[in-house]
Scaffold this motif. Structure first.
Motif, PDB file in Angstrom:
ATOM      1  N   ARG A 161       4.237   7.160  -7.210  1.00  0.00           N
ATOM      2  CA  ARG A 161       4.389   8.474  -7.399  1.00  0.00           C
ATOM      3  C   ARG A 161       4.344   8.870  -8.729  1.00  0.00           C
ATOM      4  O   ARG A 161       4.644   8.254  -9.762  1.00  0.00           O
ATOM      5  CB  ARG A 161       5.354   8.913  -6.617  1.00  0.00           C
ATOM      6  CG  ARG A 161       5.571   8.414  -5.132  1.00  0.00           C
ATOM      7  CD  ARG A 161       6.509   9.173  -4.209  1.00  0.00           C
ATOM      8  NE  ARG A 161       7.762   9.548  -4.941  1.00  0.00           N
ATOM      9  CZ  ARG A 161       8.822   9.122  -4.514  1.00  0.00           C
ATOM     10  NH1 ARG A 161       9.056   8.350  -3.429  1.00  0.00           N
ATOM     11  NH2 ARG A 161       9.972   9.356  -5.378  1.00  0.00           N
ATOM     12  N   VAL A 207       6.266   5.564   4.492  1.00  0.00           N
ATOM     13  CA  VAL A 207       5.854   6.786   3.917  1.00  0.00           C
ATOM     14  C   VAL A 207       6.929   7.714   4.654  1.00  0.00           C
ATOM     15  O   VAL A 207       6.998   7.837   5.722  1.00  0.00           O
ATOM     16  CB  VAL A 207       4.633   7.355   4.557  1.00  0.00           C
ATOM     17  CG1 VAL A 207       4.219   8.753   3.996  1.00  0.00           C
ATOM     18  CG2 VAL A 207       3.346   6.355   3.687  1.00  0.00           C
ATOM     19  N   ASN A 246       7.880  12.657   1.755  1.00  0.00           N
ATOM     20  CA  ASN A 246       6.806  13.019   0.921  1.00  0.00           C
ATOM     21  C   ASN A 246       5.544  13.373   1.800  1.00  0.00           C
ATOM     22  O   ASN A 246       4.517  12.867   1.939  1.00  0.00           O
ATOM     23  CB  ASN A 246       6.198  11.785   0.237  1.00  0.00           C
ATOM     24  CG  ASN A 246       5.434  11.842  -1.039  1.00  0.00           C
ATOM     25  OD1 ASN A 246       4.706  13.135  -1.087  1.00  0.00           O
ATOM     26  ND2 ASN A 246       5.076  11.064  -1.874  1.00  0.00           N
ATOM     27  N   ILE A 262       1.389  13.063   1.270  1.00  0.00           N
ATOM     28  CA  ILE A 262       0.742  12.048   1.552  1.00  0.00           C
ATOM     29  C   ILE A 262       1.002  11.464   3.155  1.00  0.00           C
ATOM     30  O   ILE A 262       0.337  10.572   3.645  1.00  0.00           O
ATOM     31  CB  ILE A 262       1.046  10.858   0.635  1.00  0.00           C
ATOM     32  CG1 ILE A 262       2.728  10.338   1.042  1.00  0.00           C
ATOM     33  CG2 ILE A 262       1.026  11.439  -0.956  1.00  0.00           C
ATOM     34  CD1 ILE A 262       2.904   9.112   0.338  1.00  0.00           C
ATOM     35  N   ASN A 287      -2.325  10.954   5.317  1.00  0.00           N
ATOM     36  CA  ASN A 287      -3.010  10.156   4.843  1.00  0.00           C
ATOM     37  C   ASN A 287      -2.393   8.796   5.446  1.00  0.00           C
ATOM     38  O   ASN A 287      -3.053   7.686   5.224  1.00  0.00           O
ATOM     39  CB  ASN A 287      -3.440   9.964   3.353  1.00  0.00           C
ATOM     40  CG  ASN A 287      -4.076  11.226   2.928  1.00  0.00           C
ATOM     41  OD1 ASN A 287      -5.022  11.731   3.570  1.00  0.00           O
ATOM     42  ND2 ASN A 287      -3.691  11.627   1.577  1.00  0.00           N
ATOM     43  N   GLN A 288      -1.232   8.861   6.154  1.00  0.00           N
ATOM     44  CA  GLN A 288      -0.801   7.351   6.595  1.00  0.00           C
ATOM     45  C   GLN A 288      -1.729   6.490   7.311  1.00  0.00           C
ATOM     46  O   GLN A 288      -1.225   5.418   7.546  1.00  0.00           O
ATOM     47  CB  GLN A 288       0.613   7.739   6.960  1.00  0.00           C
ATOM     48  CG  GLN A 288       0.647   8.561   8.223  1.00  0.00           C
ATOM     49  CD  GLN A 288       2.092   8.545   8.848  1.00  0.00           C
ATOM     50  OE1 GLN A 288       3.218   8.470   8.060  1.00  0.00           O
ATOM     51  NE2 GLN A 288       2.406   9.331   9.897  1.00  0.00           N
TER      52      GLN A 288
END
Length: 287
Positions: free
Chosen positions: A149, A187, A190, A193, A196-197
């Protein structure tokens, strides 16, 4: 998650004293993201308090981590006695302990203490993976990006790269020794993002067939969650199966993930019908 002082779940800055030395609870503890406990008695209290608050299983930090600032990846955390105390307290409530751990020393200690699942494990050696297969220990594995990150230090970015680069060898060993595997994204905290997992699902296609990937993220994950017994929030029905009375989120996909697992990535486009607990959350079929 429960952590020792200086462990992966200890997010205090370098100048904050622990409670035992006159300090105050850290922000991460106040929002229930982590709980710092040391010694057998401290771990017992932490586990029992966590179960009291409704936990389905217990997670301990048994080794160094990426996002924590002061513990290198190679360090082992908690003594076998401390981990065993957590295992015993969890078993009294009919559930189990899983540990955050990457290295052979941390994982072997956890197995000896009675832990049933290892979270991550990307730095394990062959002997340890073989032991996991022999003893039926679960491996909850992730295939991660190697980039850290933006807020990571250079040391944290290197730790992230080391972990990500270790996944290939460990997954191959886990398949060789028939280790029971579950899957997660790792994940959280956050939101940018999170969208997009699903790309992490497609990454598993490097080691598994599309069918095996889909089984891993549904049926296999459900078997691990079932170890929570009566503590499971799903105790009224089965997970990971499609049958009457089972819990199921049903998704109608435009495309065939059994032939191309990548159709799972563009879910906004390809998931045309989403049903959760009998309620339709999305329907782009026009019917």
């Amino acid at each position: 998650m429960i952590s020792q002082t200086s462990g992966h779940g200890d997010f205090r800055n370098i100048n904050q004293r622990p409670i035992s030395l006159g300090g105050n609870l850290d922000h991460s503890e106040n929002i229930d993201a982590a709980l710092i406990a040391d010694g057998k008695d401290g771990v017992l209290v932490a586990v029992r308090e966590t179960l009291k608050r409704g936990a389905s299983q217990i997670k301990l930090c048994a080794g160094g981590g990426v996002s924590s600032s002061f513990d290198p990846l190679d360090v082992s955390q908690y003594t076998e006695e401390e981990i065993h105390a957590a295992v015993e307290a969890a078993a009294d409530w009919g559930t189990y302990v899983t540990v955050h751990a990457f290295t052979p020393r941390a994982v072997n200690k956890a197995i000896a203490a009675g832990v049933q699942c290892i979270e991550h494990g990307q730095l394990l050696d062959e002997a340890t993976v073989k032991l996991m297969g022999e003893k039926g220990i679960w491996l909850s594995i992730q295939a991660l990006d190697s980039e850290g990150r933006e807020d990571f230090s250079e040391e944290q970015k290197q730790k992230k790269a080391d972990v990500a680069n270790g996944a290939d060898a460990v997954i191959k060993l886990a398949k060789k020794y028939k280790v029971k595997m579950a899957w997660g994204t790792d994940v959280f905290f956050n939101p940018p993002i999170n969208k997009n997992q699903n790309a992490y699902i497609a990454k598993m296609g490097s080691w598994f067939t599309p069918y095996e990937v889909l089984k891993l993220i549904t049926s296999d994950n459900a078997q691990l969650l079932a170890l929570s017994g009566k503590r499971s929030p799903y105790m009224q029905g089965k997970l990971g199966v499609i049958e009457e009375g089972a819990y199921a989120d049903m998704i109608l996909v435009d495309g065939n993930p059994l032939k191309d697992i990548n159709v799972m990535v563009e879910y906004d486009k390809n998931f045309v019908l989403i049903i959760k607990d009998g309620k339709i959350y999305k329907n782009s079929l026009g019917k």
